[in-house]
Design a protein around this motif. Structure first.
Motif, PDB file in Angstrom:
ATOM      1  N   MET A  50      33.288  73.721  12.539  1.00  0.00           N
ATOM      2  CA  MET A  50      31.841  73.770  12.498  1.00  0.00           C
ATOM      3  C   MET A  50      31.282  74.275  13.830  1.00  0.00           C
ATOM      4  SD  MET A  50      31.988  72.696   9.510  1.00  0.00           S
ATOM      5  CE  MET A  50      30.306  73.126   9.220  1.00  0.00           C
ATOM      6  N   LEU A  51      31.774  73.731  14.945  1.00  0.00           N
ATOM      7  CA  LEU A  51      31.197  74.035  16.256  1.00  0.00           C
ATOM      8  C   LEU A  51      31.455  75.474  16.685  1.00  0.00           C
ATOM      9  CD1 LEU A  51      32.110  70.682  17.963  1.00  0.00           C
ATOM     10  CD2 LEU A  51      29.789  71.601  17.811  1.00  0.00           C
ATOM     11  N   GLY A  52      32.605  76.015  16.298  1.00  0.00           N
ATOM     12  CA  GLY A  52      32.953  77.370  16.722  1.00  0.00           C
ATOM     13  C   GLY A  52      32.475  78.431  15.749  1.00  0.00           C
ATOM     14  N   THR A  53      31.558  78.083  14.851  1.00  0.00           N
ATOM     15  CA  THR A  53      31.128  78.956  13.745  1.00  0.00           C
ATOM     16  C   THR A  53      32.314  79.668  13.098  1.00  0.00           C
ATOM     17  OG1 THR A  53      30.560  80.802  15.238  1.00  0.00           O
ATOM     18  CG2 THR A  53      28.763  79.368  14.543  1.00  0.00           C
ATOM     19  N   ASN A  54      33.382  78.896  12.900  1.00  0.00           N
ATOM     20  CA  ASN A  54      34.562  79.472  12.250  1.00  0.00           C
ATOM     21  C   ASN A  54      34.414  79.412  10.746  1.00  0.00           C
ATOM     22  OD1 ASN A  54      36.538  79.929  14.560  1.00  0.00           O
ATOM     23  ND2 ASN A  54      35.820  77.874  14.949  1.00  0.00           N
ATOM     24  N   GLY A  55      34.475  78.177  10.224  1.00  0.00           N
ATOM     25  CA  GLY A  55      34.177  77.988   8.815  1.00  0.00           C
ATOM     26  C   GLY A  55      35.378  77.949   7.891  1.00  0.00           C
ATOM     27  N   GLY A  56      36.590  78.109   8.421  1.00  0.00           N
ATOM     28  CA  GLY A  56      37.769  78.078   7.560  1.00  0.00           C
ATOM     29  C   GLY A  56      38.161  76.653   7.232  1.00  0.00           C
ATOM     30  N   GLY A  57      38.015  76.264   5.993  1.00  0.00           N
ATOM     31  CA  GLY A  57      38.221  74.876   5.609  1.00  0.00           C
ATOM     32  C   GLY A  57      39.684  74.506   5.519  1.00  0.00           C
ATOM     33  N   PHE A  58      39.959  73.214   5.701  1.00  0.00           N
ATOM     34  CA  PHE A  58      41.316  72.713   5.504  1.00  0.00           C
ATOM     35  C   PHE A  58      41.653  72.788   4.019  1.00  0.00           C
ATOM     36  CE2 PHE A  58      44.790  69.792   5.123  1.00  0.00           C
ATOM     37  CZ  PHE A  58      45.435  69.846   6.339  1.00  0.00           C
ATOM     38  N   PHE A  59      40.679  72.424   3.205  1.00  0.00           N
ATOM     39  CA  PHE A  59      40.873  72.428   1.753  1.00  0.00           C
ATOM     40  C   PHE A  59      40.220  73.661   1.138  1.00  0.00           C
ATOM     41  CE2 PHE A  59      40.873  67.867   2.890  1.00  0.00           C
ATOM     42  CZ  PHE A  59      42.137  67.537   2.439  1.00  0.00           C
ATOM     43  N   ASN A  60      40.608  73.947  -0.100  1.00  0.00           N
ATOM     44  CA  ASN A  60      40.099  75.122  -0.808  1.00  0.00           C
ATOM     45  C   ASN A  60      38.576  75.130  -0.882  1.00  0.00           C
ATOM     46  OD1 ASN A  60      40.241  77.480  -2.435  1.00  0.00           O
ATOM     47  ND2 ASN A  60      39.982  76.238  -4.253  1.00  0.00           N
ATOM     48  N   VAL A  61      37.974  73.971  -1.190  1.00  0.00           N
ATOM     49  CA  VAL A  61      36.520  73.963  -1.393  1.00  0.00           C
ATOM     50  C   VAL A  61      35.771  73.654  -0.105  1.00  0.00           C
ATOM     51  CG1 VAL A  61      36.603  73.443  -3.838  1.00  0.00           C
ATOM     52  CG2 VAL A  61      36.543  71.569  -2.177  1.00  0.00           C
ATOM     53  N   ASN A  62      36.503  73.694   1.031  1.00  0.00           N
ATOM     54  CA  ASN A  62      35.825  73.610   2.313  1.00  0.00           C
ATOM     55  C   ASN A  62      35.034  72.308   2.469  1.00  0.00           C
ATOM     56  OD1 ASN A  62      34.163  74.659   4.652  1.00  0.00           O
ATOM     57  ND2 ASN A  62      35.298  76.492   4.135  1.00  0.00           N
ATOM     58  N   SER A  63      33.835  72.366   2.995  1.00  0.00           N
ATOM     59  CA  SER A  63      33.074  71.141   3.270  1.00  0.00           C
ATOM     60  C   SER A  63      32.436  70.529   2.030  1.00  0.00           C
ATOM     61  CB  SER A  63      31.994  71.413   4.318  1.00  0.00           C
ATOM     62  OG  SER A  63      32.579  71.528   5.586  1.00  0.00           O
ATOM     63  N   ALA A  64      32.745  71.054   0.846  1.00  0.00           N
ATOM     64  CA  ALA A  64      32.356  70.346  -0.373  1.00  0.00           C
ATOM     65  C   ALA A  64      33.374  69.253  -0.683  1.00  0.00           C
ATOM     66  CB  ALA A  64      32.261  71.309  -1.550  1.00  0.00           C
ATOM     67  N   HIS A  65      34.567  69.352  -0.068  1.00  0.00           N
ATOM     68  CA  HIS A  65      35.625  68.377  -0.325  1.00  0.00           C
ATOM     69  C   HIS A  65      35.263  67.041   0.331  1.00  0.00           C
ATOM     70  CE1 HIS A  65      39.544  66.509  -0.659  1.00  0.00           C
ATOM     71  NE2 HIS A  65      40.004  67.558  -1.318  1.00  0.00           N
ATOM     72  N   PRO A  66      35.370  65.942  -0.432  1.00  0.00           N
ATOM     73  CA  PRO A  66      34.985  64.646   0.148  1.00  0.00           C
ATOM     74  C   PRO A  66      35.785  64.275   1.402  1.00  0.00           C
ATOM     75  CG  PRO A  66      35.208  64.468  -2.232  1.00  0.00           C
ATOM     76  CD  PRO A  66      35.711  65.833  -1.853  1.00  0.00           C
ATOM     77  N   PHE A  67      36.977  64.807   1.571  1.00  0.00           N
ATOM     78  CA  PHE A  67      37.751  64.501   2.780  1.00  0.00           C
ATOM     79  C   PHE A  67      37.356  65.391   3.960  1.00  0.00           C
ATOM     80  CE2 PHE A  67      41.607  62.464   0.470  1.00  0.00           C
ATOM     81  CZ  PHE A  67      40.916  61.258   0.399  1.00  0.00           C
ATOM     82  N   GLU A  68      36.572  66.430   3.729  1.00  0.00           N
ATOM     83  CA  GLU A  68      36.033  67.205   4.863  1.00  0.00           C
ATOM     84  C   GLU A  68      34.626  66.760   5.193  1.00  0.00           C
ATOM     85  OE1 GLU A  68      36.396  71.399   5.282  1.00  0.00           O
ATOM     86  OE2 GLU A  68      38.333  71.520   4.311  1.00  0.00           O
ATOM     87  N   ASN A  69      33.932  66.241   4.173  1.00  0.00           N
ATOM     88  CA  ASN A  69      32.502  65.962   4.325  1.00  0.00           C
ATOM     89  C   ASN A  69      32.127  64.839   3.363  1.00  0.00           C
ATOM     90  OD1 ASN A  69      29.806  66.158   4.936  1.00  0.00           O
ATOM     91  ND2 ASN A  69      29.529  68.217   4.106  1.00  0.00           N
ATOM     92  N   PRO A  70      32.480  63.585   3.743  1.00  0.00           N
ATOM     93  CA  PRO A  70      32.406  62.497   2.769  1.00  0.00           C
ATOM     94  C   PRO A  70      31.013  61.956   2.452  1.00  0.00           C
ATOM     95  CG  PRO A  70      33.301  61.697   4.844  1.00  0.00           C
ATOM     96  CD  PRO A  70      33.155  63.183   4.977  1.00  0.00           C
ATOM     97  N   ASN A  71      30.049  62.103   3.324  1.00  0.00           N
ATOM     98  CA  ASN A  71      28.761  61.449   3.053  1.00  0.00           C
ATOM     99  C   ASN A  71      27.601  62.197   3.714  1.00  0.00           C
ATOM    100  OD1 ASN A  71      28.445  60.525   5.802  1.00  0.00           O
ATOM    101  ND2 ASN A  71      29.977  58.949   5.364  1.00  0.00           N
ATOM    102  N   PRO A  72      26.372  61.784   3.428  1.00  0.00           N
ATOM    103  CA  PRO A  72      25.215  62.506   3.980  1.00  0.00           C
ATOM    104  C   PRO A  72      25.178  62.537   5.508  1.00  0.00           C
ATOM    105  CG  PRO A  72      24.522  61.132   2.156  1.00  0.00           C
ATOM    106  CD  PRO A  72      25.950  60.784   2.421  1.00  0.00           C
ATOM    107  N   LEU A  73      25.710  61.511   6.167  1.00  0.00           N
ATOM    108  CA  LEU A  73      25.702  61.515   7.630  1.00  0.00           C
ATOM    109  C   LEU A  73      26.648  62.581   8.182  1.00  0.00           C
ATOM    110  CD1 LEU A  73      24.707  60.270  10.279  1.00  0.00           C
ATOM    111  CD2 LEU A  73      26.618  58.660  10.150  1.00  0.00           C
ATOM    112  N   THR A  74      27.870  62.647   7.624  1.00  0.00           N
ATOM    113  CA  THR A  74      28.800  63.685   8.090  1.00  0.00           C
ATOM    114  C   THR A  74      28.221  65.065   7.799  1.00  0.00           C
ATOM    115  OG1 THR A  74      30.007  63.651   5.991  1.00  0.00           O
ATOM    116  CG2 THR A  74      30.868  62.276   7.766  1.00  0.00           C
ATOM    117  N   ASN A  75      27.543  65.172   6.651  1.00  0.00           N
ATOM    118  CA  ASN A  75      26.928  66.447   6.292  1.00  0.00           C
ATOM    119  C   ASN A  75      25.876  66.853   7.331  1.00  0.00           C
ATOM    120  OD1 ASN A  75      26.632  68.506   4.031  1.00  0.00           O
ATOM    121  ND2 ASN A  75      24.526  67.838   4.280  1.00  0.00           N
TER     122      ASN A  75
END
Lengths: 576, 199
Positions: free
Chosen positions: A235-260
């Motif tokens: 996120m910080l480096g404006t990279n954007g390559g997700g660990f998972f296929n669906v990127n930050s839609a994945h609950p393990f990359e972005n689990p809740n509104p605060l992390t979002n």
């Protein structure tokens, strides 16, 4: 719609901008100190590490480089980074941390991925959890997340120095800019963000998966990995390559509104703050804030328009007795490809932020957006990734447009164009033209090839104008180093891997090198003091002219492509 | 020319050493230290927020949705993962464009299943109940989508509607700080609670 934007849904957008802009002055000030070579509060702890790195590499951080030397060092690092990452990806099958026994990548996919990560694009033709080993993710991709971001920031610092120096031969030292970007900016911020995200539920483990026995009696294999550390720099480096296929839609990359919320702030915080660093470095803070204002004036209306379009829902579903109205009980709107916890507002805000910055992560599936809602991210990329843009690259891209703008304004009043006391002459204009034309040419030629060849059409998922938009989006994303996708497109084919890879290279280095050249050329010039006839570049008038030039160039280049894709799809949608 | 190539060689040498050092720092030390701290301070979160049953077996993750098809369970979002829905080893959205007929067909099919399981329900169907999530693993649905299913669940379990409603209310989260995100109901949490009723 109105209820959602004016109600609580809309307040989070306001909260977002308050937090984002509150960080601009402190972080921008810190980064200016870093690039001016001053000591920061981190120096006592990190200076020994910094010195150690220079000694081991045999470089002298105080040696001034000409723009050509700077570019050569930058290209050498990028090429070496490509070779190393390519080797890791091809050989991951025999490298450590591979409990799933994943094989190495195919040569075309490894080429595409390595190019993608060294150019800060982070386009992904692969699905992270099923293709990449933990070793590739950490030692390969995470490293380039840092390095490619730092390269962009370094080039910006060099260009700004060029603008401030008089009759100077050098624009700084690449190795020092690179190392200082990582040590004093990217690494500390990433470390803090990774810990907060991890505490909130973003996973961080070396195990590859767990097996669960579900309530309905089936086995569910849940993929895991060292996600939090990669998520933070992604996120910080404006990279954007997700660990998972669906990127930050994945609950393990972005689990809740605060992390979002935190991840959203992380997308734009460095690009916005760098505007202030720029103002400090050129000795006139108003110059930085003027550019920040220009970016925000383009961003906010487009973002709100996108959210409104998505909140409007899908007419095809309305006729089936489906409730798409926003209420206290549901977000409503076009929820295909969106997560419940983010609803419409956070999805639309993210889609705009991630494409305004050259981040390219997603928390919703852009391919499933309404035609005009999906046109917003497309348009933001087509402006050349200068609305905030990538770390470093966004602002140097915007400065290219500033050069064009003062040139046009200078022609109109019949004076030699100047910016910050530097004469803008034919060399600067040539370089600026290359930087704007090269990515645009890639988008248009690439899209034409994609829809005209059998190999290109084979990748389409949706049919008709949406299929065309998938190809257009892919080449726009690659050539402007964004990395997001209309993900229906099957891009993991030799055609797309190669064509998009080449676009990413052109989009990165045919901008970066002209930027350094302009920096070098301006450094060599004398600075003329402002006079009564000087065009001030910090005024609302200049901001408006800058926006006008930016939008005009974008529309002139891309209007036909937008008409063929999103506009036709929109007419189809409302026509039933 | 000779000078240029010497420059290239020295730059490449510096680049390679630089990359190796940065790999150790940002690819080894940084994720390693992050793992160490998170594994020791927040082991539950770092390992996927696993839910264990009374026997200590993993029944899922509170952050990852599961596929529910039985009428006595609350159903979540549609999932476009393959080969089966809610495949947490291969996340995916549907990527259907709004004009894609497959999107309308999927919604129609879902409505048919919902109506068949609860013929008396004439309320309009909340949109998140007939659309695929972005991840294919969405653990939650909107309160509206949960309340839509109350009667079916109550009938299948021989419970009072209000009992099911209170279980759903207990698993409902508001906006974070009353501000961020959307109100939502954790599907697995509801179903786990439903299964413990009367035990």
């Amino acid at each position: 719609m109105t209820a959602s934007l004016i109600g609580w849904g809309g307040w989070q957008v306001v909260a977002y901008f308050i937090v984002l802009f509150a960080l601009v002055v402190p972080l921008g000030g810190h980064m200016a100190r870093v690039y001016l070579g001053k000591s920061t509060f981190l120096s006592p702890a990190l200076q020994p590490v910094e010195g150690l790195i220079y000694r081991a590499c045999g470089v002298d951080p105080d040696r001034e480089m000409s723009w050509k030397e700077y570019a050569l060092a930058l290209l050498a690092l990028s090429f070496s980074g490509f070779a190393l990452l390519y080797a890791i990806l091809i050989g991951q099958g025999v490298l450590p941390l591979n409990p799933q026994n994943l094989p190495g990548l195919s040569p075309d996919l490894a080429f595409n991925t390595a190019v993608s990560f060294i150019t800060n694009t982070n386009w992904q033709s692969y699905s992270g959890e099923t293709v990449m080993t933990n070793f590739s993710q950490m030692a390969g991709l995470t490293v380039q997340n840092f390095v490619s971001a730092a390269v962009g920031m370094a080039a910006l610092a060099a260009m700004i120095r060029g603008m401030t120096r008089r009759k100077a031969a050098g624009i700084g030292n690449f190795w020092a800019d690179l190392v200082r970007s990582i040590l004093y900016i990217l690494l500390p911020l990433s470390f803090i963000l990774a810990l907060v995200l991890g505490a909130q539920g973003v996973v961080q483990t070396f195990s590859a998966s767990i097996d669960a026995h579900t309530l309905e009696g089936t086995k569910q294999t849940i993929a895991l990995g060292p996600v939090a550390s990669q998520e933070a720099i992604k996120m910080l480096g404006t990279n954007g390559g997700g660990f998972f296929n669906v990127n930050s839609a994945h609950p393990f990359e972005n689990p809740n509104p605060l992390t979002n919320f935190l991840e959203l702030v992380a997308i734009l915080v460095i690009p916005t703050s760098l505007c202030h660093s720029f103002g400090i470095m050129v000795g006139d803070r108003r110059q930085g804030f003027a550019l920040l204002a220009a970016m925000s004036l383009v961003f906010v209306p487009l973002m709100l328009f996108g959210i409104a379009e998505e909140q409007g829902g899908n007419p095809h579903l309305a006729s089936l007795g489906i409730d798409q109205t926003a209420s206290a009980q549901q977000p409503g709107g076009n929820m295909e490809g969106k997560e419940t916890r983010f609803g419409i507002v956070n999805s639309g805000l993210w889609a705009a932020a991630t494409t305004a910055a050259s981040n390219g992560s997603v928390n919703s599936m852009h391919d499933s957006y309404t035609p005009l809602g999906g046109m917003v991210p497309l348009l933001l990329m087509k402006f050349g990734e200068v609305i905030y843009g990538g770390v470093g690259s966004g602002l140097y891209g915007m400065l290219i447009f500033v050069v064009i703008t003062v040139f046009i304004a200078g022609l109109m009043v019949g004076r030699t164009p100047e910016y910050l006391g530097k004469k803008i002459q034919s060399f600067e204009m040539k370089m600026a033209s290359i930087a704007i034309l090269a990515p645009s040419a890639c988008v248009l030629i690439g899209t034409a090839l994609g829809v005209m060849t059998e190999a290109g059409r084979a990748g389409l998922f949706n049919s008709g104008p949406q299929g065309y938009s998938e190809v257009l989006y892919a080449f726009t994303s690659a050539a402007n180093n964004n990395g997001s996708a209309f993900a229906g497109l099957s891009a993991n084919s030799p055609f797309y891997n190669t064509a998009l890879g080449l676009c990413m290279l052109v989009g990165r280095y045919f901008v970066l090198i002209p930027v350094l050249a302009i920096g070098g050329s301006l450094a060599a010039k004398n600075t003329t003091p402002p006079s009564a006839g000087t065009l001030p570049t910090h005024t609302p008038l200049f901001v408006l002219v800058l926006i006008f030039v930016l939008v005009l160039v974008g529309i002139l280049t891309y209007a036909p492509t937008l008409a063929l894709g999103p506009v036709i799809a929109y007419l189809q949608m409302i026509g039933g | 020319m000779i000078i240029v190539s010497k420059d290239i060689v020295s730059n490449l040498r510096a680049s390679i050493v630089m990359l190796l050092l940065l790999t150790v720092l940002t690819g080894g030390f940084y994720p390693g230290l992050t793992t160490l701290i998170l594994q020791s301070s927040f082991p539950k979160a770092a390992n996927g927020s696993q839910i264990l049953n009374d026997e200590g077996e993993v029944i899922g993750s509170s952050l990852i949705g599961q596929n529910f098809t039985e009428p006595e369970y609350l159903w979540g979002r549609l999932s476009a993962t393959s080969p089966e829905p809610y495949n947490a080893a291969s996340s995916s959205g549907s990527n259907f464009g709004v004009n894609n007929t497959a999107l309308v067909e999927a919604a129609k099919a879902r409505i048919a299943v919902l109506k068949a399981a609860d013929p008396d329900n004439i309320a309009p169907v909340p949109v998140d109940l007939v659309t695929s999530s972005a991840s294919g693993l969405d653990p939650e649905i909107s309160p509206a989508a949960a309340l839509y299913q109350v009667h079916r669940i109550a009938k299948a379990r021989g419970l009072d509607d209000n009992k099911v409603r209170s279980v759903i209310a207990a698993a409902t989260r508001g906006r974070t700080f009353g501000l961020l995100g959307e109100p939502r109901v954790n599907v697995l949490e509801v179903n786990q609670a439903l299964d413990t009723i009367g035990k």
